[in-house]
Design an enzyme around this catalytic site. Structure first.
Site, short mmCIF file in Angstrom:
data_model
loop_
_atom_site.label_atom_id
_atom_site.label_comp_id
_atom_site.label_asym_id
_atom_site.label_seq_id
_atom_site.Cartn_x
_atom_site.Cartn_y
_atom_site.Cartn_z
CG ASP A 88 -7.45 32.29 15.80
OD1 ASP A 88 -6.75 31.95 14.82
OD2 ASP A 88 -8.14 33.31 15.82
CG ASP A 180 8.10 10.28 2.29
OD1 ASP A 180 7.43 9.23 2.39
OD2 ASP A 180 8.42 10.76 1.20
CG HIS A 181 3.03 7.65 5.07
ND1 HIS A 181 2.70 8.49 4.05
CD2 HIS A 181 2.45 6.46 4.78
CE1 HIS A 181 1.95 7.83 3.17
NE2 HIS A 181 1.78 6.60 3.59
CD GLU A 219 -3.25 5.53 -3.02
OE1 GLU A 219 -3.98 5.56 -2.02
OE2 GLU A 219 -2.75 6.53 -3.53
CG ASP A 238 -1.06 12.82 -3.12
OD1 ASP A 238 -0.98 13.40 -2.01
OD2 ASP A 238 -1.67 11.74 -3.28
CG HIS A 243 5.04 8.83 -0.57
ND1 HIS A 243 5.44 9.41 0.61
CD2 HIS A 243 3.70 9.05 -0.66
CE1 HIS A 243 4.38 9.96 1.19
NE2 HIS A 243 3.32 9.76 0.45
CE LYS A 348 -2.60 0.91 -0.13
NZ LYS A 348 -2.19 2.29 -0.34
C1 BG6 Z 1 -0.32 9.98 0.93
C2 BG6 Z 1 -1.09 10.60 -0.20
O1 BG6 Z 1 0.89 10.65 1.13
O2 BG6 Z 1 -0.07 8.61 0.64
C3 BG6 Z 1 -2.38 9.85 -0.46
O3 BG6 Z 1 -1.39 11.95 0.10
C4 BG6 Z 1 -2.10 8.37 -0.66
O4 BG6 Z 1 -3.06 10.37 -1.59
C5 BG6 Z 1 -1.23 7.83 0.47
O5 BG6 Z 1 -3.35 7.69 -0.67
C6 BG6 Z 1 -0.81 6.41 0.16
O6 BG6 Z 1 -0.19 5.87 1.30
P1 BG6 Z 1 -0.12 4.31 1.54
O7 BG6 Z 1 0.68 4.16 2.79
O8 BG6 Z 1 -1.53 3.83 1.67
O9 BG6 Z 1 0.53 3.74 0.32
#
Ligand code: BG6
Length: 500
Positions: A88, A180-181, A219, A238, A243, A348
């Site tokens: 928790d 930040d992926h 996307e 977002d 990004h 995409k």
């Molecule tokens: C995320 C967002 O950070 O990145 C999502 O919150 C988005 O809304 C995603 O779909 C996109 O990531 P990628 O790697 O698919 O371009």
């Protein structure tokens, strides 16, 4: 067996029963394990509210890995490193129990007190967890302690400052790894290499030779089940704040004196400081927002954003944003960076198009057609590669010029897919390399820029929906470039292999 370069580590994943852990973290950890990039001395504690047993958690991890990768080797050995602690987040007793398990595993695996706390859960708990980790003694070890934190990092500058203050009570800036992926994507990391490892580009990389730069991340997905989150976020917060601006920083920064974390970050920060603030009345000149109506994606009808679950039927939230960003420094004065991103678009794709200025005089103008400008296209996803668009004389008797492409596609070179962003980022966090994570200065400067825009948008209602699902966004996004004499290069015609 090859010795791993990674240190012994205990990884505690908060939100371990959630979607991110299942789709990204477990498969990425498995890849690292299989490639022997994890030390044999590693353990993972899944932390979440559900009353699961260790066995239930292990079989969940196993299922997640199999669902993501298919056929797997040594999976039982892999999952034997996984443990579970029901938790928790606001109860000290939970942390005491977690600490006890951590200490036991520390001894069992000889982990030298090294701990990574990975927060893969709702952001409203980030501050509370960080404070408890300190207060209840989990950060009190002889090894390293690191906090890996998912986005969103705040909702605006004010909330980001507040969150930062709270997590800084438990972790120093150098111990905080803000994900930040996009920074884990192979071709995003390649922006620097393309620029700084080739003699060809850097001399041209400025306002004397570049007319504009376009960054698109489109996307086809809608908001899926994330309506509640997205309603309070929108495309600007977002995708754009993090990004998209990170890609701009990498494209625009000066060469760092060394490829160290601090040097690279400090160059990126300078770019973010040079962003021309867009205020009040100027917002509509520089930025366009959109929201998708119903339409057709891949031959299937899809509903409008306002009809998605957990979305207000009169929602003012943008699912698309396009902006013209100006960087007021010596190198970039006068060069627009056009950025767009949105959901439910035609394709995409993430691509960067660097458009060079026209040759000073077109000697070939009287022939078949005007010359195409030279373009450098960096393909971030789904294809990974670069293409350089040039002009050449048509073969045979013809006197005409034709545009050609020099292409490099990573996929064709590598055969196997390049590692998923999360795999690279997890590996970096374990090894203590923070280069591809966002520093607080970058986060705060990005919010400062974005807040001005979101404030104007929050106070004016929009004419939504204004683009059809399956399109490339509202027509106003095209006008943004047309006003300056440019147009968006059509994404579908820029593929690595599509030659004309
Ligand atoms: C995320 C967002 O950070 O990145 C999502 O919150 C988005 O809304 C995603 O779909 C996109 O990531 P990628 O790697 O698919 O371009």
């Amino acid at each position: 067996m090859k010795q791993s370069e990674s240190p012994a580590t205990l990884i505690m994943i908060f939100g371990a029963t959630g979607d991110l852990a299942k789709r990204k973290l477990f498969p990425s950890l498995y890849h690292l394990f299989r490639k022997k990039k994890l030390s044999e001395r590693f353990a993972v504690i899944g932390v979440a509210r559900r009353e699961w047993s260790k066995e239930t958690f292990q079989s969940h991890v196993k299922d997640s890995v199999i669902a993501s990768i298919g056929k797997v080797d040594n999976i039982d050995e892999f999952i034997s490193h996984f443990y579970y602690q029901p938790h928790d987040v606001s109860d000290s007793e939970s942390y005491v129990a977690l600490k006890k398990l951590a200490q036991t595993l520390d001894e069992q695996y000889n982990l030298e007190g090294n701990r990574i706390f990975y927060l893969a859960m709702a952001p409203e708990f980030f501050g509370t967890i960080a404070e408890h980790l300190k207060k209840d003694g989990l950060t009190d070890t002889n090894g390293f302690t690191r906090l890996v934190i998912e986005k969103p990092f705040g909702h605006d500058l004010e909330s980001a400052i507040e969150l930062n203050k709270r997590i800084r009570t438990a972790f120093s800036e150098s111990e905080i790894y803000r994900i930040d992926h996009y920074l884990g994507k192979v071709m995003v990391q390649n922006i620097e290499a393309i620029r700084f490892a080739n003699a060809l580009f850097e001399p041209l990389w400025n306002n004397r030779y570049i007319s504009n730069i376009q960054v698109t991340s489109s996307e086809t997905l809608g908001v899926e089940e994330r309506g509640r989150y997205y309603e309070n976020s929108g495309a600007l917060r977002d995708m754009f704040q993090n990004h998209m601006l990170q890609m701009v920083a990498l494209l625009a920064m000066e060469p760092p004196i060394k490829l160290t974390t601090d040097e690279i970050r400090s160059e990126k920060v300078k770019v973010l400081r040079a962003l021309r603030p867009i205020k009040g009345d100027q917002v509509h000149e520089y930025f366009v927002r959109g929201q998708y109506g119903k339409g057709v994606i891949n031959g299937k009808e899809v509903v409008a954003y306002r009809e998605e679950p957990n979305v207000d039927p009169h929602s003012n939230t943008e699912t698309f944003v396009a902006g013209k960003v100006m960087i007021d420094n010596f190198r970039w004065a006068g060069v627009p960076f056009y950025i767009r991103t949105g959901k439910r678009m035609a394709t995409k794709s993430t691509k960067i198009v660097v458009q060079f200025k026209d040759v000073p005089m077109n000697l070939y103008y009287k022939m078949d057609q005007p010359l195409s400008p030279n373009l450098l296209v960096i393909h971030i996803q789904p294809e990974e590669g670069i293409t350089l668009h040039l002009n050449t004389k048509q073969s045979g008797q013809s006197t005409g010029m034709i545009p050609i492409k020099l292409s490099f596609g990573n996929n064709s070179f590598d055969a196997i897919n390049t590692p998923e962003a999360y795999e690279k980022l997890l590996y970096d966090a374990i090894r203590g390399d923070a280069t591809n994570f966002t520093h607080w200065d970058e986060v705060s400067l990005s919010w400062r820029f974005v807040d001005e825009i979101s404030e104007v948008w929050a106070n004016t209602s929009a004419h939504f929906p204004n683009y059809e699902a399956g399109s490339m966004g509202p027509k106003e996004a095209d006008h943004l470039l047309e006003k300056d004499g440019f147009f968006w290069w059509p994404i579908d015609r820029l593929d690595v292999d599509n030659c004309q």
